[in-house]
Motif scaffolding. Structure first.
Motif, PDB file in Angstrom:
ATOM      1  N   THR A  31       0.895  -1.311   0.088  1.00 59.28           N
ATOM      2  CA  THR A  31      -0.110   0.155  -0.025  1.00 59.28           C
ATOM      3  C   THR A  31       0.851   1.349   0.142  1.00 59.28           C
ATOM      4  O   THR A  31       0.525   2.293  -0.504  1.00 59.28           O
ATOM      5  N   LEU A  35       0.485   4.229  -2.775  1.00 58.91           N
ATOM      6  CA  LEU A  35       0.227   5.434  -2.440  1.00 58.91           C
ATOM      7  C   LEU A  35       1.404   6.501  -2.949  1.00 58.91           C
ATOM      8  O   LEU A  35       1.019   7.428  -3.323  1.00 58.91           O
ATOM      9  N   ARG A  36       2.703   5.761  -2.896  1.00 57.90           N
ATOM     10  CA  ARG A  36       3.676   6.915  -3.481  1.00 57.90           C
ATOM     11  C   ARG A  36       3.582   6.975  -4.961  1.00 57.90           C
ATOM     12  O   ARG A  36       3.864   7.933  -5.778  1.00 57.90           O
ATOM     13  N   MET A  53       1.910  11.045   4.580  1.00 55.38           N
ATOM     14  CA  MET A  53       2.942  10.261   4.635  1.00 55.38           C
ATOM     15  C   MET A  53       4.411  10.851   4.961  1.00 55.38           C
ATOM     16  O   MET A  53       5.069  10.271   5.559  1.00 55.38           O
ATOM     17  N   LYS A  57       2.712   9.843   9.426  1.00 56.79           N
ATOM     18  CA  LYS A  57       1.086   9.689   9.880  1.00 56.79           C
ATOM     19  C   LYS A  57       0.623   8.346   9.155  1.00 56.79           C
ATOM     20  O   LYS A  57       1.228   8.063   7.945  1.00 56.79           O
ATOM     21  N   MET A  64      -7.738   3.879   2.625  1.00 57.48           N
ATOM     22  CA  MET A  64      -6.774   2.724   2.544  1.00 57.48           C
ATOM     23  C   MET A  64      -7.982   1.596   2.469  1.00 57.48           C
ATOM     24  O   MET A  64      -7.549   0.520   1.440  1.00 57.48           O
ATOM     25  N   GLY A  85       2.382  -3.970   4.273  1.00 58.12           N
ATOM     26  CA  GLY A  85       1.964  -2.504   4.866  1.00 58.12           C
ATOM     27  C   GLY A  85       0.183  -2.406   5.179  1.00 58.12           C
ATOM     28  O   GLY A  85      -0.056  -1.202   5.409  1.00 58.12           O
ATOM     29  N   ARG A  88      -2.927  -1.855   8.961  1.00 58.19           N
ATOM     30  CA  ARG A  88      -2.040  -1.000   9.953  1.00 58.19           C
ATOM     31  C   ARG A  88      -2.983  -0.628  11.034  1.00 58.19           C
ATOM     32  O   ARG A  88      -2.477   0.010  11.827  1.00 58.19           O
ATOM     33  N   ASP A 162      10.231   9.865   4.441  1.00 58.44           N
ATOM     34  CA  ASP A 162       9.707   9.455   5.709  1.00 58.44           C
ATOM     35  C   ASP A 162      10.828   8.690   6.205  1.00 58.44           C
ATOM     36  O   ASP A 162      10.665   7.920   7.242  1.00 58.44           O
ATOM     37  N   ARG A 171       7.089   7.474  13.198  1.00 57.78           N
ATOM     38  CA  ARG A 171       6.620   6.404  12.517  1.00 57.78           C
ATOM     39  C   ARG A 171       6.455   5.025  13.497  1.00 57.78           C
ATOM     40  O   ARG A 171       5.434   4.276  13.512  1.00 57.78           O
TER      41      ARG A 171
HETATM   42  P1  AMP Z   1       5.293   2.103   3.833  1.00 56.61           P
HETATM   43  O1  AMP Z   1       5.973   2.089   2.471  1.00 56.61           O
HETATM   44  O2  AMP Z   1       4.542   0.783   4.142  1.00 56.61           O
HETATM   45  O3  AMP Z   1       6.309   2.162   4.841  1.00 56.61           O
HETATM   46  O4  AMP Z   1       4.356   3.152   3.859  1.00 56.61           O
HETATM   47  C1  AMP Z   1       4.650   4.708   3.582  1.00 56.61           C
HETATM   48  C2  AMP Z   1       3.529   5.257   4.505  1.00 56.61           C
HETATM   49  O5  AMP Z   1       2.380   5.257   3.536  1.00 56.61           O
HETATM   50  C3  AMP Z   1       2.945   5.172   5.782  1.00 56.61           C
HETATM   51  O6  AMP Z   1       3.920   5.769   6.632  1.00 56.61           O
HETATM   52  C4  AMP Z   1       1.652   5.757   5.686  1.00 56.61           C
HETATM   53  O7  AMP Z   1       1.572   7.107   5.517  1.00 56.61           O
HETATM   54  C5  AMP Z   1       1.083   5.269   4.470  1.00 56.61           C
HETATM   55  N1  AMP Z   1       0.358   3.827   4.585  1.00 56.61           N
HETATM   56  C6  AMP Z   1       0.807   2.990   3.791  1.00 56.61           C
HETATM   57  N2  AMP Z   1       0.018   1.769   4.150  1.00 56.61           N
HETATM   58  C7  AMP Z   1      -0.677   2.406   5.023  1.00 56.61           C
HETATM   59  C8  AMP Z   1      -2.016   1.848   5.525  1.00 56.61           C
HETATM   60  N3  AMP Z   1      -2.581   0.576   5.462  1.00 56.61           N
HETATM   61  N4  AMP Z   1      -2.827   2.865   6.395  1.00 56.61           N
HETATM   62  C9  AMP Z   1      -2.376   3.914   6.470  1.00 56.61           C
HETATM   63  N5  AMP Z   1      -1.277   4.547   5.829  1.00 56.61           N
HETATM   64  C10 AMP Z   1      -0.540   3.636   5.102  1.00 56.61           C
END
Ligand code: AMP
Length: 215
Positions: A31, A35-36, A53, A57, A64, A85, A88, A162, A171
């Protein structure tokens, strides 16, 4: 095979998910990567998610759950998936269960990868990500001839916003407060299996495979 890789940021979920995805020919659903990509493409979700992000947060459960519902219902997830991911939060875990129940395709295993907080901070602060193929490298552990170029695809390596020290602590706090209860959620369902996330990548893969009964 429907697997959730669970654990704190930087524990190695992405690295292991890529290996398992290739081994079982099932998609790696990150995820964070989705999002990226939304941020890069400037979509509505991307616009809402970027500052959240960058601050370390969590993006809202509503957004999501919408994303994951669409992806698990898609054709590419027909034969399984590896979630990295997600979930969460406990409401995300509950929503996933509801969606999968409707599809009659329950989760097979939840692998919780664990390591010390010091190790996580150390890894995240040295993590480099490829802007092209999303591969993950460690500035110290991996031999990079050029710390700016991906050895796999030649793409540009960068440090995620982040992964900067001030955000890493945020985080970790979010993980402890909102995400770690998800572990108890899966422990109650009997799906949770714990793997030591410290050490050699291949050994960690072997340990995960043993839990999944594939050697
Ligand atoms: P990650 O690459 O999994 O560390 O995700 C990077 C960022 O995307 C996280 O710090 C959150 O801000 C957001 N994110 C990713 N997956 C989720 C999720 N399941 N719920 C909420 N935010 C998420």
């Amino acid at each position: 095979m429907r697997i959730i890789l669970f654990g704190p940021p930087g524990v190695g979920k992405g690295t292991q998910a890529k290996i398992l995805s290739a081994k079982f020919t099932i998609p790696h659903i990150s995820t964070g990567d989705m999002l990226r990509e939304a941020v890069t493409n400037g979509t509505e979700i991307g616009k809402k998610a970027q500052s959240i992000m960058d601050a370390g947060k969590l993006v809202s459960d509503e957004i999501m759950i919408g994303i994951i519902t669409e992806v698990v219902n898609s054709l590419k997830c027909k034969n399984g998936f590896i979630l990295d991911g997600f979930p969460r939060t406990v409401p995300q875990a509950e929503a996933l269960d509801t969606v999968l129940l409707k599809l009659n395709r329950p989760i097979d295993a939840v692998i919780s990868m664990e390591t010390s907080e010091n190790e996580i901070i150390e890894r995240l602060s040295k993590r480099l990500t490829c802007s092209n193929c999303n591969s993950i490298f460690n500035l110290q552990a991996d031999t990079l001839t050029d710390p700016l170029i991906c050895p796999k695809c030649g793409g540009r390596l960068f440090q995620r916003e982040d992964d900067k020290p001030e955000t890493i602590h945020k985080r970790m706090k979010v993980y402890l407060e909102s995400t770690s209860p998800v572990k108890q959620y899966y422990s109650r369902t009997g799906l949770l299996q714990t793997v030591n996330g410290t050490g050699d990548v291949d050994q960690i893969t072997k340990n995960i495979l043993e839990h999944l009964n594939h050697k």
